[in-house]
Scaffold this motif. Sequence first.
Motif, PDB file in Angstrom:
ATOM      1  N   ASP A 393      20.415 -19.205 -23.685  1.00 12.96           N
ATOM      2  CA  ASP A 393      19.580 -19.544 -22.531  1.00 12.96           C
ATOM      3  C   ASP A 393      20.149 -18.899 -21.266  1.00 12.96           C
ATOM      4  OD1 ASP A 393      18.125 -20.753 -20.520  1.00 12.96           O
ATOM      5  OD2 ASP A 393      18.444 -22.801 -21.221  1.00 12.96           O
ATOM      6  N   SER A 395      18.029 -18.994 -18.386  1.00 13.86           N
ATOM      7  CA  SER A 395      17.007 -19.406 -17.419  1.00 13.86           C
ATOM      8  C   SER A 395      17.661 -19.744 -16.081  1.00 13.86           C
ATOM      9  CB  SER A 395      16.244 -20.621 -17.947  1.00 13.86           C
ATOM     10  OG  SER A 395      17.125 -21.711 -18.161  1.00 13.86           O
ATOM     11  N   THR A 427      18.972 -13.122 -25.647  1.00 15.56           N
ATOM     12  CA  THR A 427      18.941 -14.036 -24.505  1.00 15.56           C
ATOM     13  C   THR A 427      17.490 -14.310 -24.132  1.00 15.56           C
ATOM     14  OG1 THR A 427      19.101 -12.192 -22.938  1.00 15.56           O
ATOM     15  CG2 THR A 427      21.159 -13.262 -23.613  1.00 15.56           C
ATOM     16  N   TYR A 428      17.297 -15.431 -23.438  1.00 17.36           N
ATOM     17  CA  TYR A 428      15.925 -15.764 -23.053  1.00 17.36           C
ATOM     18  C   TYR A 428      15.896 -16.538 -21.742  1.00 17.36           C
ATOM     19  CZ  TYR A 428      16.899 -20.519 -24.736  1.00 17.36           C
ATOM     20  OH  TYR A 428      17.440 -21.769 -24.915  1.00 17.36           O
ATOM     21  N   THR A 462      12.169 -21.137 -19.508  1.00 13.51           N
ATOM     22  CA  THR A 462      12.943 -21.440 -20.717  1.00 13.51           C
ATOM     23  C   THR A 462      12.057 -21.288 -21.956  1.00 13.51           C
ATOM     24  OG1 THR A 462      14.164 -23.063 -19.384  1.00 13.51           O
ATOM     25  CG2 THR A 462      14.531 -23.108 -21.753  1.00 13.51           C
ATOM     26  N   MET A 464      12.445 -21.053 -25.129  1.00 10.20           N
ATOM     27  CA  MET A 464      13.413 -21.185 -26.219  1.00 10.20           C
ATOM     28  C   MET A 464      12.808 -20.945 -27.590  1.00 10.20           C
ATOM     29  SD  MET A 464      15.868 -24.431 -27.192  1.00 10.20           S
ATOM     30  CE  MET A 464      14.688 -25.269 -28.268  1.00 10.20           C
ATOM     31  N   TYR A 465      11.665 -21.549 -27.880  1.00 12.53           N
ATOM     32  CA  TYR A 465      11.111 -21.446 -29.231  1.00 12.53           C
ATOM     33  C   TYR A 465      10.650 -20.021 -29.543  1.00 12.53           C
ATOM     34  CZ  TYR A 465      11.321 -26.496 -29.109  1.00 12.53           C
ATOM     35  OH  TYR A 465      11.765 -27.788 -29.010  1.00 12.53           O
ATOM     36  N   VAL A 491      21.583 -21.665 -31.273  1.00 12.93           N
ATOM     37  CA  VAL A 491      20.785 -21.738 -30.049  1.00 12.93           C
ATOM     38  C   VAL A 491      21.564 -22.508 -28.991  1.00 12.93           C
ATOM     39  CG1 VAL A 491      18.638 -22.515 -29.010  1.00 12.93           C
ATOM     40  CG2 VAL A 491      18.645 -21.667 -31.367  1.00 12.93           C
ATOM     41  N   THR A 493      21.393 -23.897 -25.042  1.00 21.55           N
ATOM     42  CA  THR A 493      20.464 -24.117 -23.939  1.00 21.55           C
ATOM     43  C   THR A 493      20.929 -25.259 -23.052  1.00 21.55           C
ATOM     44  OG1 THR A 493      18.153 -24.605 -23.365  1.00 21.55           O
ATOM     45  CG2 THR A 493      19.042 -25.689 -25.310  1.00 21.55           C
ATOM     46  N   PRO A 497      12.636 -26.701 -23.133  1.00 23.29           N
ATOM     47  CA  PRO A 497      11.759 -25.535 -23.314  1.00 23.29           C
ATOM     48  C   PRO A 497      10.447 -25.730 -22.547  1.00 23.29           C
ATOM     49  CG  PRO A 497      12.671 -26.249 -25.415  1.00 23.29           C
ATOM     50  CD  PRO A 497      13.013 -27.315 -24.416  1.00 23.29           C
ATOM     51  N   THR A 519      22.128 -26.048 -32.905  1.00 28.31           N
ATOM     52  CA  THR A 519      21.775 -26.133 -31.493  1.00 28.31           C
ATOM     53  C   THR A 519      22.923 -26.734 -30.696  1.00 28.31           C
ATOM     54  OG1 THR A 519      20.657 -28.262 -31.874  1.00 28.31           O
ATOM     55  CG2 THR A 519      19.295 -26.282 -31.888  1.00 28.31           C
ATOM     56  N   LEU A 531      16.328 -30.863 -29.658  1.00 25.92           N
ATOM     57  CA  LEU A 531      17.268 -29.945 -30.309  1.00 25.92           C
ATOM     58  C   LEU A 531      17.701 -30.492 -31.667  1.00 25.92           C
ATOM     59  CD1 LEU A 531      19.527 -28.898 -27.286  1.00 25.92           C
ATOM     60  CD2 LEU A 531      17.683 -27.594 -28.351  1.00 25.92           C
TER      61      LEU A 531
END
Length: 562
Positions: A393, A395, A427-428, A462, A464-465, A491, A493, A497, A519, A531
């Motif tokens: 993550d 964000s 990354t997201y 975010t 995430m999915y 994952v 975060t 999300p 997670t 999560l």
Amino acid sequence: MNKKIIAGLVVIAIIVVSVIGIGVNKTKNIGKSQNTISHEEAVKSLNKLYSKLDLETASPQKAPIDSVSSNIADELPNIENTYPLTVEGRGDINIEIFTSTEKGGNGTDGWLNDVANDFNSQNFKLDGKRMSVSVRSLATGTAVEYINANVYRPDAYTPSNEFFGEMIASSGVKINKVSDRLVGNTAGVLLSKKAMAAINEKYGSVDFASIVKATQDGVITMGYTNPYSSATGLNFLISTLYSADPSDILSESAIEGFNKFQQNVPLVSFTTLQMRESAESGVLDGFIMEYQTYINDKSLSSYKFIPFGAYHNNPLYSIGVLSDDKEAVIKKFAEFAQGKSAQSLANKYGFNVDLGYKTDMKIPDGKTCIAAQKLWKENKDNGQEIISVFVVDTSGSMDGEPLNTLKSSLINSINYIDSEAYVGLITYSDVIVKQLDLAKFDLNQKAYFKGAVQSLRANGGTAMYSAVIAGLKMLEDASADHPNAKPMLFVLTDGEPNEWMTLRDIEKTVDGLNIPVYTIGYGSGANMDTLGELSSINEAASISATTDDVIYKIKNLFNAEL
């Protein structure tokens, strides 16, 4: 009359068959999603979801890895914040005791806390000075790391068994056994009725030796906890090695026996909770636990408890060079804990149960215990390739300290990922970026990994999915070149999300692919329920971390899994 009876019987038969059919349909997929799809269908779904993503690809950047070093003292979290005292003594002469969690928790798991509070209320005195005891509860392996790294040393320590006491002694720390036993407990394997019947039918009896043999032969599937952190897990590891070669648990024959056993172990659990959930879902036929926990949990009554390994006598040690006054308080407390009132409470809480179990297994010295842990790390995957993708993550909420700490965690983890594993990085935020393609984690890949992590910046939402789908796609594509590899997704975060896909959009795909998704929820904003739901689909761990302990927790997770 006969026709009516026959007709009635036919109707009853139809009803019974219908009920049985309904029952079968409702129970055949226990432990899996009600809408489980095949792997082929999951791949089609994955490709369809992936086609909707707008991905970016970063330009790889190397960073020198000679500056990557492992320092346990730096990894360990602030003990006061992460593991606060469960009992605080306020006497003139106060000792602090580290305790294993089954004695330092709440309710029936709080025996040592209750005894310490009772001790403090007695106002015992030494030369006019009031004695008292403080208690701090933490996992056995964690306690040893604090002590051996000299980050924080209590005056006394009571682990579940002697293995970790021996490991402290082998590190050069002064340690003295004040009491061989504060309270009695037994490690055991919990077996389902089905597993009990299968073992008994094939081997004629059910004991630890036949359980090991049944696992080696693929008759049952076993699970156990991480031997680096769990006293019961280390007891199980050493007992398994001992069953292969009682004369030398580090011999070639012992390792060969362990490898054969490990081939039919679907998972080594990061936590006891993860192991129990896997058993409840039907993935495991057997798993390990202490008797005191087993007897107090009515939901476990359908399992049979089979003792194994060394006794869990909960010895009490003094740590370091202490004053005569503190040594006197430790001895006084040991006497008090072994007294009638404290032992009666222990009996009430499920300790001290005589199961008629006898063992001739000796406690190995600390260096042998450490060597056994290393052996486990090197052999637990039986040479099976590991391919893993980190989904991180970045964000806007990660800006500042959260991202900086997470970067430190990932760079530090380089020390704990096997160089034979394959590692990729995504990354997201509201944008998904493939930072690093999957490649063997050799020096070159480590340099690219560190460079990619150092370059991360925080902004945006975010998604995430969607990023999970991108990571799963990377793993699924790699399986063509590594058909026998063990894939896993990690994952990380700090938030909820809030972009593009939802868990409901991807859960059937994750389920059908059968790839575990670990997670790590970082900070108070992470939705641990969501999560946990994602991780539980395929028997993976879900971990809650803070700024104080994220480096330590990620290190432990990667050390166990990679």
